[in-house]
Structures are given as C-alpha cells and as structure tokens.
Design a protein around this motif. Structure first.
Motif, PDB file in Angstrom:
ATOM      1  N   LEU A 121       0.700  -1.345  -0.119  1.00  0.00           N
ATOM      2  CA  LEU A 121      -0.089  -0.119   0.023  1.00  0.00           C
ATOM      3  C   LEU A 121       0.883   1.110  -0.024  1.00  0.00           C
ATOM      4  CD1 LEU A 121      -2.954  -0.982   2.551  1.00  0.00           C
ATOM      5  CD2 LEU A 121      -2.926  -1.132  -0.106  1.00  0.00           C
ATOM      6  N   SER A 205      -6.932  -8.507  -3.696  1.00  0.00           N
ATOM      7  CA  SER A 205      -7.304  -7.671  -2.684  1.00  0.00           C
ATOM      8  C   SER A 205      -6.278  -6.511  -3.019  1.00  0.00           C
ATOM      9  CB  SER A 205      -6.923  -8.034  -1.306  1.00  0.00           C
ATOM     10  OG  SER A 205      -5.409  -8.243  -1.102  1.00  0.00           O
ATOM     11  N   SER A 209      -7.691  -2.504  -3.629  1.00  0.00           N
ATOM     12  CA  SER A 209      -7.309  -1.477  -2.956  1.00  0.00           C
ATOM     13  C   SER A 209      -6.620  -0.422  -3.970  1.00  0.00           C
ATOM     14  CB  SER A 209      -6.150  -1.870  -1.963  1.00  0.00           C
ATOM     15  OG  SER A 209      -6.432  -3.089  -1.026  1.00  0.00           O
ATOM     16  N   LEU A 212      -9.512   1.506  -5.123  1.00  0.00           N
ATOM     17  CA  LEU A 212     -10.123   2.814  -4.001  1.00  0.00           C
ATOM     18  C   LEU A 212      -9.115   3.880  -4.148  1.00  0.00           C
ATOM     19  CD1 LEU A 212     -10.106   0.303  -1.033  1.00  0.00           C
ATOM     20  CD2 LEU A 212     -11.949   1.502  -2.028  1.00  0.00           C
ATOM     21  N   GLY A 220     -13.380  -1.747  -6.527  1.00  0.00           N
ATOM     22  CA  GLY A 220     -12.898  -0.765  -5.605  1.00  0.00           C
ATOM     23  C   GLY A 220     -13.396   0.457  -5.858  1.00  0.00           C
TER      24      GLY A 220
END
Length: 265
Positions: A121, A205, A209, A212, A220
């Motif tokens: 991230l 995932s 993310s 997002l 997302g």
C-alpha cells in the motif's frame, strides 16, 4: 476414490457449519448494535447485494457509467488474474533459476527481500503517480507483488531440496536438465502451488485497494463511492462478493493441481 469423496463431503459439512455459526453470530451482534448504518445484519447486506447487482441509477447519476456488479467484477478480477499470471510465471522462473545459479542468487536475493519488505500500500501511490490511474498501474503493481512473493518461495523451495536427492539422480545417469525435471520441479511444486494460491487472493485484494485510490471502473471504485455515501451495507456486500469469487478461484486452482499433488497422499 471413495475416501477422497468422503473427505470432500466431511469438509463441506464443516464448512456449512462454519458459515451457519458466522451468520448467527453476525445476526446477533447486528441485533444488539441496533443500527444498520453502523453494522447491518446479513439479511440487509443480502438485500443490498440483490438491489445493486444489476446496477444503480443513483450511481449512474453520479457519473459512474458501469454500476452493475458483473462488469466491475470482470474488470477487477480480469486485471488481477492477468497480473497474477505474468508476475507468478516470471517469479517461478527467476526463483528456480536463482536456486540453481549462485551468482544469480547473489544478485536477485537482496532485491527480492528488500522489495518484499516494502508494504504494497506504500508502493501503490507511487505506481499511480508513475503509470497513471488507468489499468496499467494496477496490473504492474499486482504483477510486481506476485513476482516478488512467488520468486522468493520458489527459490527457497528449490534450495531446501536435499543435495543427496540430486546426487542419487546423477548416479542414475541423469544430466542437469533431467535432474531438474525429475527432482527439483516435483519437490518444489507443492510450496509453489501454495504461494500461487496466496498470491492470487492477495493480488485480488491489492487490485481492489489500488482501485480505491483511483480508478474509473472496478469493485474498488464502487466501494469507494459507497463508503463516501456512508452505505455500509453496500460496502460489505461488495467486499463479501469479492471474497466469495476469490474463494471460488482458489477452489479451481486446488482442483486443477490436485492430480499433480496426489503423490503426497
């Protein structure tokens, strides 16, 4: 054959019990919370899933061209799957090659471990800056993660093979290429399959993310909009949908690799 069928049936029963227990616990906690805006129950989330599955006029009014779940799921999973295939294939080749050549291992091992320790991230915003908010940045991010993780495990799996196994194969007259096919690949295959399953689930995932942080389409993107609206039920419905699809893909991988792992007993 009958034993494997029995084991599958037993696993299915325990899985059904686990789902039932989780459903009841979720219902109880949501009931005592008493606020669907904070923690909606499973029936509320299921209704939200059915309501938004084929699209939502409200989201289209906000400028989201594709608001239905199938299109966004196909986009997210398709990008993640392509990135997983590319990154994992390169990781397997690099890891196994490095395990066979000391100089290559000395060059790649520090890089793999350093980048493996960097939180993904943290790297995601950099990929968005370098490659834009389009699908390319997400594909490269997931592919890079899969390459690092699969490469490290493939290398470790090949290095953990006892030297006596290859030495014995050499006494039978097998050259280096034949030993690689007959000894190294079968021994390293189980841990490689395990890390491939992990990389696919985590890659999905990561794709969500990254969406997002910035995307025009994808699950997302829908989650980000629903979160801004404070629609917790829709966020949970979308998240659970992604998780269920990832579970189905994992079952496909397990079924496809089971014949090759049958020798493990």
């Amino acid at each position: 054959m009958s034993q494997s069928v029995t084991e599958v049936a037993r696993a299915g029963r325990w899985g059904a019990i686990g789902v039932l227990v989780f459903w009841c616990a979720w219902e109880a906690v949501a009931f005592f919370t008493g606020k669907d805006a904070v923690l909606p129950g499973p029936r509320v989330v299921l209704w939200e899933f059915q309501h938004g599955f084929f699209g939502d006029r409200g989201l289209e009014y906000l400028g989201i061209r594709h608001s239905d779940y199938p299109v966004n799921l196909a986009w997210t999973l398709g990008t993640a799957a392509v990135a997983w295939l590319i990154g994992s294939a390169l990781g397997i080749v690099a890891g196994l090659k490095a395990a066979r050549r000391q100089w290559l291992r000395d060059v790649t091992e520090p890089v793999l471990f350093v980048f493996g320790a960097v939180p993904v991230l943290v790297a995601a915003p950099l990929f968005l800056v370098w490659f834009g908010a389009g699908p390319l940045s997400k594909l490269l991010l997931v592919a890079f993660y899969c390459f690092v993780v699969v490469g490290v495990v493939a290398q470790s799996a090949a290095l953990n093979i006892p030297p006596t196994a290859e030495e014995y194969a050499a006494t039978l007259g097998l050259d280096s290429k034949a030993r690689f096919r007959a000894v190294v690949l079968p021994a390293a295959f189980p841990p490689i399959v395990a890390v491939l399953r992990l990389a696919l689930a985590t890659g999905i995932s990561l794709e969500v993310s990254a969406e997002l942080l910035g995307s025009r389409v994808g699950i997302g993107r829908l989650i980000a909009v629903r979160a801004q609206q404070g629609n917790v039920a829709a966020v949970l419905a979308l998240a659970i949908t992604v998780g269920l699809v990832a579970l189905v893909l994992d079952l496909v991988i397990r079924a496809a690799t089971r014949p090759a792992l049958r020798w493990q007993g």
